[in-house]
Design a protein around this motif. Sequence first.
Motif, short mmCIF file in Angstrom:
data_model
loop_
_atom_site.label_atom_id
_atom_site.label_comp_id
_atom_site.label_asym_id
_atom_site.label_seq_id
_atom_site.Cartn_x
_atom_site.Cartn_y
_atom_site.Cartn_z
N THR A 15 50.48 14.69 -68.13
CA THR A 15 50.14 15.72 -69.10
C THR A 15 50.07 15.16 -70.51
OG1 THR A 15 52.46 16.25 -69.40
CG2 THR A 15 51.25 17.53 -67.77
N ALA A 19 51.24 20.88 -71.15
CA ALA A 19 51.94 21.70 -70.15
C ALA A 19 52.24 20.91 -68.89
CB ALA A 19 51.06 22.89 -69.80
N PHE A 20 53.41 21.14 -68.30
CA PHE A 20 53.78 20.41 -67.09
C PHE A 20 53.11 21.00 -65.86
CE2 PHE A 20 57.39 19.41 -69.86
CZ PHE A 20 57.33 18.04 -69.78
N GLY A 21 52.89 20.13 -64.89
CA GLY A 21 52.29 20.58 -63.64
C GLY A 21 53.31 21.27 -62.77
#
Lengths: 406, 238
Positions: A15, A19-21
């Motif tokens: 990222t 935003a984190f996955g």
Amino acid sequence: MSVAKKPTRRDFMKTTGAAFGVPYVITSAALGNSERPAASDRIVMGGIGIGNMGRGDQGAFLGRKDVQYVALSDVREEVRDKSKANIDRHYNNGDCKSYNDFRELLARTDIDAVHIATPDHWHAIMVIEACRNGKDVYCQKPETLTLREGPLMIAAARRYGRVVSGGSQRVLEDYRKYVAPAWAGEFGKIKSINVNVGPLPQLCNLPGETKSEAIDWDLWLGPAPWAPYNPKRCSGSFSINGASWRSFSDYSGGGMTDWGAHHFGGATFICDVRDQQPVEVDYFDNSDEKYLAYRYQNGLTIYHNKPRTDQLLIEGTPGEKLAPKPVPGYKGEGGIYGDFIECVKTREKPFRDIESAVNTAALAHLGNIAYQLKRSLKWDSVKQEFVGDAEANRMTDRARREPWQL
Amino acid sequence: MLETAFEALKTFDWGSDLAALAPIEDAATASHGKPEARQDLENRLIAALKGTLTRDAQDYICRKLANVGTAAAVPTLAGLLLNKGNSHMSRFALEQIPAPEAAAALRDALPKVSGDLKVGVISSIGARRDRSAVAALSGLLADSDASVARAATLALGAIGSVESAAALQTALRTAGDRRSTMIDAVLSCAESLLASNQVADASSIYKAFTHESQPRIVRLAATRGLLACATKPSVRSV
């Protein structure tokens, strides 16, 4: 058993701070232990060009617990086979994949970072392609073969937010006795420093020979002009006097770039101008004594091969002492390799960020051009062109052999 | 001396001693600022290139013409552009000769070559940042040869003009699996526009790639681009 886990270092990398996955699932075999990070927290690496320097780089990365080395590429079959065997032995498995064509390695989406140690004529194409594929890159020095390549490599790195480190470990480690007092202000304002390095690259006209090794010759040549196979042409030995590719202008800037990456890199570090390029290159030809003076905007002069002048001889301002500055260094542990890996994790710029590496290589290229033309040159580092010298501007790049393109 | 060197060129081949050609090197350097001497050298190189030579000797001449060639050398080089064995070194010279005739020769060769040679010609057009070639390159973005289409994409990115960006953006709508290369080229155009202070044009490109439908790596690149646009004085003053 499978385990759902929280976001990891690799998620962060993917990222680059956004935003984190979503959490994902990994197998127990990849969980690591107290001595080794879990697979999801290791940096998955591959290497391209596993000859002399590449083998050393590979060993350094392979020895790190926070790296999982999964793939390599080399145009020499024997090198590929030995290298794969070495990696598989290290991990006690047979998982390492080897490729003749680096593009297959770069296309793998599971690889986070690559190290590149091919001959110099490949560096720009590979670094840019790696960035396009979302990889971080550790590229051996000299990072560029031509002046035009540098800004394109920097642009690709910045465009995709990639960590791209150049490869001279000597810049920080060999010149401490000069760096420490210089950054402590003890020389006062540095007026000049001398770099002794060479020779210039030479055209290669070696005769063709029967191939004595299993090598993809067309791919070794890549963007360079076609030439028949000769073992000296493609030897990865450290010769800069006609017995390796480092000697020849189609593949290298000769000793000027090869050792220049270290010595010019050291000089620009000592004088704190790693973020700049010179504005003039003055050419002096006094009978058999030819030398250069690189002039910087801030008044600094870096001499090249000034007669009867020691390596890195510094001319300061006697009686003046400047305010000390903190000396930059490596991040993480493990020298320049550790610096790169740490920056891959944190997304900081490495010590030898591609921009400073390009600026160092530019010194050598500018010098090679001035010596070849036997005249002084003015250089606009913003426009990346010589001022009022169309002939010199023809030497900032060269056409690449099809189908290779920047 | 120069005479002797050109005589040596007639039999020059791999393994020959390069020292025999040193007078040509010297003449190239010494003729700087001396139009007559430079023209004499170029005429000799062109004449030699028209003769029967080994590939190595032809390559050597192309290297020299890259340094000293003018429009006068273009017709001879253009002929070599179409030969598999000579095309690259012909481009070695044509890419560096500043005369518009050299750019025209590359453009004119486009419909006459295919495969790798076409890729090479396209890459030289891109390296020259030849804006006159935008229309021709745009027509190759959907070429059935994927390597030609990719080369045209990268060349348009290298040219970096409003027109080349527009051509790429139009082609993006139907790019399929060529999409990522095309986006890379459009972003490259935006960087060139930003560097030449065409901030509004660059900003417009970046904005188009911030939509969440874009791949994350592209959105981030576009966001970085927009931030770079925001730091340009002309944007702040708008």
